[in-house]
Design an enzyme around this catalytic site. Structure first.
Site, PDB file in Angstrom:
ATOM      1  N   ASP A  39       0.847  -1.180   0.000  1.00 58.40           N
ATOM      2  CA  ASP A  39       0.000   0.000   0.000  1.00 58.40           C
ATOM      3  C   ASP A  39       0.885   1.233   0.000  1.00 58.40           C
ATOM      4  OD1 ASP A  39      -2.404   1.750   0.449  1.00 58.40           O
ATOM      5  OD2 ASP A  39      -3.311  -0.202   0.836  1.00 58.40           O
ATOM      6  N   HIS A  43      -2.429   3.363  -4.889  1.00 59.17           N
ATOM      7  CA  HIS A  43      -1.905   2.875  -3.601  1.00 59.17           C
ATOM      8  C   HIS A  43      -0.465   2.381  -3.744  1.00 59.17           C
ATOM      9  CE1 HIS A  43      -5.456   3.313  -1.082  1.00 59.17           C
ATOM     10  NE2 HIS A  43      -6.201   2.808  -2.046  1.00 59.17           N
ATOM     11  N   GLU A  68      -9.696   2.944  -5.507  1.00 62.23           N
ATOM     12  CA  GLU A  68      -9.346   4.298  -5.086  1.00 62.23           C
ATOM     13  C   GLU A  68      -8.156   4.856  -5.894  1.00 62.23           C
ATOM     14  OE1 GLU A  68     -10.806   4.159  -0.441  1.00 62.23           O
ATOM     15  OE2 GLU A  68      -8.754   3.535  -0.899  1.00 62.23           O
TER      16      GLU A  68
END
Length: 608
Positions: A190, A264, A327
């Site tokens: 991440d 990410h 995202e």
């Protein structure tokens, strides 16, 4: 009495002996069919395990592992049948799933049948059924025919935000095995950290695995952020990762790695900035949230990702590789000449279709190497190829859309399956969490087959998964506190048919036993609120309060005047009759103290 009538009488008696106590087979997850007889089978160090086939012998070894861990001794494993033994018969059960099992306990022994996975689960049921009294172990006479409702029963563990060592991972895997969960989704990368050794790219563990500091408090507590000044991070060597995969496989758990892309990835770009879109100096961040930095869609990026995935696939034999794809802000692509060039050359409409093009390239590479792709539900944006599996997290909408389009789906909605959310309405009574409120009953009562889908569409729902994100989970104790007991409820959501579930039966009959067992095993968990029933006393017209703790053998200390409840307060022994208050309200406060002397949070209920 003639012979036929006598045999019928024996059968009838046998059925009666089981059925009269059928509701007392207290294991989690609740079996598809279970009946309990009268009597018991005693297990001692002279009891043998009969395991003829190699698969059965492996399961016997695992049975001994759990038995010794819990009771301090192991049993001798034989390949020749013997009286009074535990017999493990690894042979698939016709017309049932590969995880189905049959468990029968009589006064003369135990017989467990099924495929290797089924026998393993039968062993887990047997372990839950064992009762200890005065150092003697016994199992009630039972007959269980069982198989799971869903093939995929998963738990996601995020180690990108906070790193957890292999000992803690193994501890979680042992509990997962006991609950018949069969998939660990391992979120390895991440923005805040990269956690897997990649030999071709050593800076991933030299740079990307570490941040120099982490924010304290919640995301909105301090503006600007306040940092702790402590270096944080870590990674798993490839040898350690293989060890986890092997450990999980022995417990019938598949480990699915997640390598995030195209977003990410800030930690990666701190080590290899040429894979970005030309942002200023990258640094492994110590704060949370969605970061605008994403991979560029150029050929060097795909070479890097394919090299990484090649090493990942050599470690993880799982059918699936998870690539995240959630995202992903598109601002950098909007202003990138390279991204716009690729959009134009490939006749793509916009940056959403560019993400789909990106994902499809990776999927083709995975498919070529015998793997299938899983992504979060954002992979639906811009179009999706038929082989991809969608993990629906933003509610159920993505999963419903995917199933209607003929894609396989794993339901993991944040409304029911995000176990990083709070466990009480009043956040001040709980440790710091990311937000939200997800009580035990909301997890338990979830049905992964949405009513918006017809029967044919529901076939695309592979299963269910709970997600343990760790932005605010930095210690082993807090990890376990957030997972349990909600992961116990997850187990029943995944295994037990919806029509056979009953929350009151779960919390009052079976959960207390499992929680007490977790505590004896050294597993931390949140002590749940007791079952509190407030009724009118017919004789006095006052209120009667009954309190039943959800951890077996616990004590409850209480006050009803609104003052603090601790171990100096009243010890609950029988239902409470409230005093006459002339209409003024009272406040019940109570704590639960477990047999191992752990104390719950203080719980409060207004009595009107």
């Amino acid at each position: 009495m003639n012979k036929t009538l006598f045999l019928f009488f024996l059968v009838l008696c046998g059925q009666t002996a089981f059925s009269q106590q059928s509701n007392e087979v207290l294991i989690i997850p609740k079996p598809a069919f279970a009946e309990k007889g009268v009597g018991q089978f005693v297990i001692n160090q002279r009891t043998g395990i009969v395991a003829k086939k190699a698969d059965a012998q492996k399961v016997a070894g695992m049975f001994n592992y759990f038995l010794k861990k819990k009771y301090g001794f192991a049993l001798k494993i034989n390949s020749v049948a013997s009286a009074g033994a535990i017999v493990l018969n690894t042979a698939p059960i016709a017309k049932l799933s590969g995880e189905a099992y049959q468990l029968k306990v009589t006064g003369k022994g135990v017989n467990i049948s099924g495929s290797r996975a089924g026998v393993f689960y039968g062993v887990q049921s047997l372990l839950q059924l064992i009762e200890q009294k005065d150092k003697q172990l016994s199992v009630p006479l039972v007959n269980i025919n069982d198989e799971p409702n869903f093939a995929y029963r998963g738990l996601m563990l995020d180690v990108g935000r906070h790193f957890f060592d292999t000992a803690e991972i193994k501890k979680i895997l042992d509990v997962m095995a006991s609950l018949k969960l069969n998939t660990l989704h391992w979120h390895l990368t991440d923005d805040q950290g990269w956690r897997l050794e990649i030999k071709k790219y050593p800076k991933l563990t030299g740079i990307s695995a570490w941040r120099d500091s982490t924010i304290i408090g919640g995301y909105g507590d301090f503006k600007p952020f306040i940092y702790d000044g402590k270096k944080s991070g870590g990674f798993y060597t490839q040898e350690q990762a293989r060890e986890i995969v092997k450990y999980a496989a022995e417990r019938n758990i598949e480990v699915i790695p997640e390598i995030e892309m195209p977003g990410h990835c800030t930690a990666v770009l701190a080590a290899y900035p040429e894979l970005g879109n030309g942002s200023p100096a990258y640094k492994v961040p110590g704060y949370w949230g969605v970061h605008s930095t994403i991979y560029n869609p150029g050929e060097p990026t795909f070479k890097f990702l394919q090299d990484v995935l090649t090493e990942v696939m050599a470690i993880f034999p799982s059918k699936y590789i998870h690539i995240g794809a959630d995202e992903v802000p598109k601002d950098e692509w909007k202003s990138s000449a390279l991204a716009q060039k690729i959009i134009h050359e490939n006749n793509l409409k916009d940056e959403h279709e560019l993400q789909s093009w990106f994902v499809n390239r990776i999927e083709k590479f995975l498919n070529k190497n015998g793997k299938n792709l899983i992504g979060w539900d954002e992979i639906l944006e811009g179009g999706l190829t038929a082989n991809a599996t969608v993990m629906s997290w933003r509610g159920e909408a993505g999963g419903i859309q995917a199933a209607k389009e003929g894609h396989n789906v794993i339901m993991s909605p944040n409304s029911n399956m995000y176990v990083d959310h709070g466990q009480a309405k009043d956040s001040k009574t709980e440790p710091l969490v990311i937000g939200g409120f997800l009580p035990l009953d909301v997890v338990y009562n979830y049905n992964p087959r949405p009513s918006a889908l017809n029967a044919d569409q529901q076939k695309y729902i592979l299963g269910v998964q709970a997600n343990m994100w760790t932005e605010y989970v930095a210690t082993n104790n807090k990890l376990e506190y957030m997972l349990f007991p909600r992961a116990i409820a997850l187990a029943e959501v995944g295994w037990t048919k919806n029509e056979n579930k009953n929350y009151q039966d779960f919390t009052e009959q079976r959960l207390p036993i499992v929680l007490a067992d977790l505590e004896r095993s050294g597993i931390n968990y949140r002590i749940p609120e007791a079952d509190v029933v407030i009724s009118n006393d017919p004789q006095t017209q006052r209120k009667r309060i009954a309190i039943t703790p959800l951890v077996a053998g616990s004590k409850v200390y209480y006050t009803i005047d609104g003052h603090k409840a601790d171990n100096t307060a009243n010890l609950y022994s029988a239902s409470i009759i409230t005093p006459v208050t002339n209409g003024r309200p009272l406040t019940l406060k109570y704590i639960v103290v477990t047999p191992e002397n752990r104390t719950s949070n203080e719980f409060t209920i207004d009595i009107k």
